[in-house]
Design an enzyme around this catalytic site. Structure first.
Site, PDB file in Angstrom:
ATOM      1  CG  ASP A  40      26.713  -9.589  24.900  1.00 26.00           C
ATOM      2  OD1 ASP A  40      26.119  -8.087  24.966  1.00 26.00           O
ATOM      3  OD2 ASP A  40      26.503  -9.318  25.843  1.00 26.00           O
ATOM      4  N   GLY A  41      26.887  -6.949  22.100  1.00 25.61           N
ATOM      5  CA  GLY A  41      25.512  -6.201  21.473  1.00 25.61           C
ATOM      6  C   GLY A  41      24.095  -5.949  22.041  1.00 25.61           C
ATOM      7  CG  HIS A 133      -1.971  -3.599   8.391  1.00 23.46           C
ATOM      8  ND1 HIS A 133      -1.783  -3.496   7.190  1.00 23.46           N
ATOM      9  CD2 HIS A 133      -2.504  -4.928   8.220  1.00 23.46           C
ATOM     10  CE1 HIS A 133      -2.087  -4.765   6.624  1.00 23.46           C
ATOM     11  NE2 HIS A 133      -2.477  -5.358   7.063  1.00 23.46           N
ATOM     12  CE  LYS A 196      -1.563  -6.708  -1.897  1.00 24.08           C
ATOM     13  NZ  LYS A 196      -1.110  -6.014  -1.020  1.00 24.08           N
ATOM     14  NE  ARG A 198       2.153  -9.461  -0.234  1.00 24.94           N
ATOM     15  CZ  ARG A 198       2.974  -8.228  -0.354  1.00 24.94           C
ATOM     16  NH1 ARG A 198       3.775  -9.033  -1.208  1.00 24.94           N
ATOM     17  NH2 ARG A 198       2.580  -7.148   0.199  1.00 24.94           N
ATOM     18  CB  THR A 227       8.837  -4.920  -2.223  1.00 22.91           C
ATOM     19  OG1 THR A 227       7.758  -5.241  -2.764  1.00 22.91           O
ATOM     20  CG2 THR A 227       9.219  -5.903  -0.910  1.00 22.91           C
ATOM     21  CB  ALA A 228       7.626  -0.128  -3.834  1.00 29.47           C
ATOM     22  N   GLY A 229       6.073  -3.189  -4.155  1.00 30.72           N
ATOM     23  CA  GLY A 229       5.264  -4.295  -5.358  1.00 30.72           C
ATOM     24  C   GLY A 229       3.575  -3.592  -5.259  1.00 30.72           C
ATOM     25  CB  THR A 230       1.339  -3.233  -2.762  1.00 33.20           C
ATOM     26  OG1 THR A 230       1.529  -4.739  -1.980  1.00 33.20           O
ATOM     27  CG2 THR A 230      -0.241  -3.204  -2.691  1.00 33.20           C
TER      28      THR A 230
HETATM   29  C1  R5P Z   1      -1.128  -4.714   2.607  1.00 31.65           C
HETATM   30  O1  R5P Z   1      -1.903  -4.946   3.162  1.00 31.65           O
HETATM   31  C2  R5P Z   1      -0.423  -4.217   3.036  1.00 31.65           C
HETATM   32  O2  R5P Z   1      -1.218  -2.810   3.673  1.00 31.65           O
HETATM   33  C3  R5P Z   1       0.413  -3.310   2.075  1.00 31.65           C
HETATM   34  O3  R5P Z   1      -0.338  -2.910   0.855  1.00 31.65           O
HETATM   35  C4  R5P Z   1       1.217  -4.263   1.852  1.00 31.65           C
HETATM   36  O4  R5P Z   1       2.043  -4.575   3.176  1.00 31.65           O
HETATM   37  C5  R5P Z   1       3.014  -3.265   1.295  1.00 31.65           C
HETATM   38  O5  R5P Z   1       3.452  -4.053   1.042  1.00 31.65           O
HETATM   39  P1  R5P Z   1       4.855  -4.324  -0.231  1.00 31.65           P
HETATM   40  O6  R5P Z   1       5.258  -2.949  -0.223  1.00 31.65           O
HETATM   41  O7  R5P Z   1       5.379  -5.623   0.341  1.00 31.65           O
HETATM   42  O8  R5P Z   1       4.038  -4.452  -1.383  1.00 31.65           O
END
Ligand code: R5P
Length: 315
Positions: A40-41, A133, A196, A198, A227-230
């Protein structure tokens, strides 16, 4: 030097390859455990050897899927505690949920604290982790936390690169300035930062750049990319401000399809990261994965022998 009873290293399913590499670097065999699932996981754990009185290390980064790997870790801890181990250290090179470390709007949880609570309740005696973090997360635990930095591994790689100078270190957001400052100091170069905003979980807007990047190579430093957005938006603003090449050094990568795609299409020359998570970059990607097994192995040996871990980072 105190030596505890024999050390054993176990792993769940989060990153067995890293656990094996750590064992090689420490010079021990991986502990014999079965970590599978019931039909069942639900997680099914069995320790297949005698561990009574032993000093146990469990390697389990809580990367994707975080909930599953946290639960696996808790069940491993429970099994090991009930098998009368002397001490249990959770080796979590990547500590998932670390970004949920404060109540930054009404009616939200502090999940990083919750995870710390349940680890201790399950029977974890110590934690070994890397590039949290926020350093303050150590205070979420009322047990010892040893905190490693990927910095020496990153710097060793960077120093093999030719034509990197003139260089400036840049934080892709203000929250990461302290980490970026440590790199800038070690490299003996200047520091810049991007501010930045968000917009959503996956979208960020770089608002402005503080510091000089014109005609310089830039080394963006961050704890995590998802997501590499930052990173990619910081790389763009650096380029718009006249940077030459933009590299990034990120301790942990939990990239999905969107992140890989963004990196592929970005202004970044290279993303340097570590195997704190089981990252498998697609062929042709601009990602270099550095191995942190010996760093973690050294941390484990020092904990086992009651030696200083922080002195690993004295320069
Ligand atoms: C945010 O404060 C973290 O240090 C990273 O900059 C962030 O979580 C990166 O997330 P993403 O790659 O989605 O932009």
């Amino acid at each position: 030097m105190t030596t505890h009873n024999e050390m054993k290293i176990f792993t769940g399913n989060a990153h067995p390859e890293l656990a094996r590499r750590i064992c090689n670097s420490v010079g021990v065999q991986l502990g014999d455990a079965t970590v599978t699932q019931f039909a069942d996981g639900e997680s099914k754990v069995r320790i297949n050897e005698d561990i009574r009185g032993r000093d146990i290390f469990i390697v389990q980064p809580t990367s994707q899927p975080a909930n599953e790997y946290i639960m696996e870790l808790l069940i491993l801890v429970d099994a090991i505690r009930r098998a009368s181990a002397a001490r249990i250290t959770a080796v979590m090179p990547f500590f998932g949920y670390a970004r949920q470390d404060r109540k930054d709007r009404p009616r939200v949880p502090i999940t990083a604290k919750l995870v710390a609570n349940i680890l201790v309740a399950a029977g974890v005696n110590r934690v070994l982790t890397m590039d949290l973090h926020a350093q303050q997360i150590q205070g979420f635990f009322d047990i010892p936390v040893d905190h490693l930095y990927a910095r020496p591994v990153m710097l060793r790689y960077l120093r093999t690169k030719k034509n990197l100078e003139p260089l400036v270190v840049c934080s892709p957001d203000v929250g990461g300035l302290k980490m970026a400052e440590a790199y800038a100091q070690a490299l003996g170069v200047g520091l810049a930062t991007v501010a930045k905003r968000r917009k959503s979980d996956t979208e960020v807007d770089p608002i402005y750049l503080i510091g000089e990047v014109k005609d310089l190579n830039v080394f963006l430093v961050d704890d995590l990319t998802s997501t590499a957005g930052t990173l990619t938006s910081a790389a763009r603003i650096c380029k718009e401000n006249g940077a030459r090449e933009v590299f990034a050094g990120v301790s942990h990568s939990v990239l999905g399809e969107l992140g890989f795609q963004r990196l592929r299409d970005s202004d970044l020359t290279e993303l340097i990261t570590t195997n704190s998570t089981p990252i498998k970059p697609p062929a042709g990607s601009k990602i270099e994965v550095l191995c942190i097994a010996s760093l973690l192995g050294e941390g484990i040996k020092r904990i086992h022998h009651d030696e200083s871990v922080s002195s690993l980072f004295e320069t």
